[in-house]
Design a protein around this motif. Sequence first.
Motif, PDB file in Angstrom:
ATOM      1  N   UNK A  46       0.845  -1.198   0.000  1.00  0.00           N
ATOM      2  CA  UNK A  46       0.000   0.000   0.000  1.00  0.00           C
ATOM      3  C   UNK A  46       0.871   1.235   0.000  1.00  0.00           C
ATOM      4  N   UNK A  47       0.792   1.996  -1.096  1.00  0.00           N
ATOM      5  CA  UNK A  47       1.531   3.249  -1.220  1.00  0.00           C
ATOM      6  C   UNK A  47       0.953   4.265  -0.222  1.00  0.00           C
ATOM      7  N   UNK A  48       1.779   5.233   0.221  1.00  0.00           N
ATOM      8  CA  UNK A  48       1.235   6.279   1.098  1.00  0.00           C
ATOM      9  C   UNK A  48       0.046   7.011   0.470  1.00  0.00           C
ATOM     10  N   UNK A  49      -0.053   7.004  -0.873  1.00  0.00           N
ATOM     11  CA  UNK A  49      -1.189   7.685  -1.525  1.00  0.00           C
ATOM     12  C   UNK A  49      -2.451   6.825  -1.551  1.00  0.00           C
ATOM     13  N   UNK A  50      -2.386   5.610  -0.972  1.00  0.00           N
ATOM     14  CA  UNK A  50      -3.572   4.759  -0.875  1.00  0.00           C
ATOM     15  C   UNK A  50      -3.673   3.689  -1.949  1.00  0.00           C
ATOM     16  N   UNK A  51      -2.834   3.750  -2.999  1.00  0.00           N
ATOM     17  CA  UNK A  51      -2.863   2.717  -4.039  1.00  0.00           C
ATOM     18  C   UNK A  51      -2.458   1.368  -3.449  1.00  0.00           C
TER      19      UNK A  51
END
Length: 319
Positions: A46-51
Amino acid sequence: MKKTIAAAAVAAATLAFPAFAQTVKVTPLGGIDGEFCPQDRALVFEDPNGTRILYDAGRTVAGPTDPRLGKIDIVLVSHTHGDHLGNAHNKAPNSGSCEQPDMSVSALPNSNSVNIALAKKSKIVTGSDMPSFFAAKLRANGGNPADSILARFGGSVVVGGVRIATVTAMHSNGLDPDYIGGELGKGMKEAGIWGDVGLATGYVLRFSNGLVAYLSGDTGITADQDQVVRGLYHATLAVMNIGDGFTTGPAEAAYVMNDLVKPVSVIASHANEVGTVGGKVRPGSKTEAFIKATKAHVHVPLSGRTMEFDGGGRCTAGC
Ligand SMILES: [Zn+2]
């Protein structure tokens, strides 16, 4: 007072490197909670941007309704062998045992990866000649074939703010005729011929906090692990397959880490053994041999336990 200074230092560091201080969350979706078991391959990044990215769903994700999945934006498949694409899977998380993983639900002819992508409306990002296979599966099941996206060796695509490249994996990638079906599939099965979907791959992911992760897929030792994965991409986190027989074993995988990729952190994967008992590394296991032989920090992917990595590949929580 001390506390105030420490807090101010953290705030200053965060201001200086806001993206770097954010973390990528990595959650193993294995067969049994808190353990590292023979069929375990699946990881959610999970990327910090939510992806959210699902890597090699395999046989331990209990189909699209597995409650651990949540939103999945991108599905990655390193190669089409059944233990990665997912020709079958468990009935539910924690069904079966670590010694004898449950694989009683067939996912043929679609595969676990495709069924999950269809249900979650995910993009499938693959290299080699795999995108046309996935596009055809999506089309045949009412999905959008354009959701199958190519990232062939040397190129990359950005999806959901994450840059995805494929890299060489020294392995095979025959497509079992069970995924083809019909008269053609039957004839191929009888002849012992597998379909050609191009070379097997690994991945390099660059997340929005700067973290670069190498996902080895099934591979032997390649010069690209030095010249491309380290030399070009500078991966600081590696997910390394250690099972031996089908891929590098613990000694070879440790060589790849110590002398070729040289990451800060490593997540062991694809051990094809009971790697832990009660959440502790089993003495005499391949997992133990790999940890002992590897200079970087090795983290064991205990199912359900989320690990967090900063932009420099350091584990900051959950390890
Ligand atoms: Zn495999």
